[in-house]
Design an enzyme around this catalytic site. Structure first.
Site, PDB file in Angstrom:
ATOM      1  N   GLY A 119       0.816  -1.208   0.000  1.00 31.95           N
ATOM      2  CA  GLY A 119       0.000   0.000   0.000  1.00 31.95           C
ATOM      3  C   GLY A 119       0.848   1.256   0.000  1.00 31.95           C
ATOM      4  N   TYR A 120       1.853   1.286   0.862  1.00 30.13           N
ATOM      5  CA  TYR A 120       2.745   2.440   0.966  1.00 30.13           C
ATOM      6  C   TYR A 120       3.548   2.622  -0.313  1.00 30.13           C
ATOM      7  CZ  TYR A 120       6.508   5.417   2.789  1.00 30.13           C
ATOM      8  OH  TYR A 120       7.426   6.427   2.987  1.00 30.13           O
TER       9      TYR A 120
END
Length: 244
Positions: A152-153
């Site tokens: 996600g990051y």
């Protein structure tokens, strides 16, 4: 006639890499508008350190994803110091979890800060920076390392890299550089939060230089891109001690 003071807007300037970047730029005689999201005391401490050393700085609260607040941050820098030459966009958030288990509300919050926030800050920078200016965004070396839990990051930072490379080309003729710095493991609160000593030691051993990066290491790269590094443009600089 002396040249006008160069002026930097630094988001995420109250702590970590953003704080160190603000302090480092001030040592080069650059006036600094310290943008912060919530911690007024830490932001004012940065200002006090800069002014105590003879520099010029202000602190301005701004949610980087709020275009009105970011415009007001740039307005404050222009009103206080006469213009904006450098933008260091260090504000960001990180949530870690495997894709299968990722909380989508957390994903949306991270996208709001890391993707929309970068776009909003860069939009103001593209409209306002004087000739000879520099925009410095932040990616992550995790994109190359592809560590589990970081999808996600890393996805938000992939968006930052794409924006950086394209904006550099959109600003043709403006004499404004646009680059991203992609730190490796760096000893900041954001990185250290939730990691045990064994994990930290293992990650510190990975680069050939056999240590974690420091905010000072990253701030030196920022200072180079903000000042003498005029021929570096449209690049992602992986500042990670050789880890990848």
């Amino acid at each position: 006639m002396s040249s006008p003071t160069r002026v930097a807007v630094v988001t995420g300037g109250s702590r970590g890499i953003g704080r160190q970047a603000a302090l480092r730029l001030a040592t080069d005689g650059i006036a600094v508008a310290v943008g912060y999201g919530g911690n007024q005391a830490q932001a004012e401490a940065v200002v006090a350190t800069v002014t105590g050393a003879g520099g010029r700085a202000i602190a301005v609260r701004a949610d980087v994803a709020d275009e009105t607040a970011v415009a007001a941050l740039f307005d404050a820098a222009e009103a206080s110091f006469g213009g904006v030459d450098v933008v260091v966009h260090a504000a960001g958030v990180m949530t870690l979890a495997p894709v299968a288990e990722f909380d989508l509300d957390a994903l949306d919050r991270m996208h709001r800060t890391n993707v929309r926030g970068t776009f909003v800050v860069n939009q103001q920078a593209a409209r306002r920076l004087r000739r000879g200016g520099a925009i410095i965004n932040f990616s992550t070396s995790i994109i190359g390392l592809a560590l589990p839990g970081y999808a996600g990051y890393a996805a938000t930072k992939g968006a930052v890299e794409a924006l950086t490379l394209i904006l550099a080309r959109e600003l043709r003729g403006r004499d404004v550089t646009v680059n991203a710095v992609a730190p490796g493991p760096t000893a900041t609160d954001l990185f250290l939060d939730g990691k045990d000593e064994e994990t930290v030691a293992r990650m510190a051993a990975q680069p050939p230089l056999e240590r974690l990066g420091t905010p000072e290491d990253i701030a030196e790269v920022v200072a180079f891109l903000a000042g003498p590094g005029r021929w570096v443009n449209g690049q992602v600089v992986r500042a990670n001690g050789g880890i990848a």
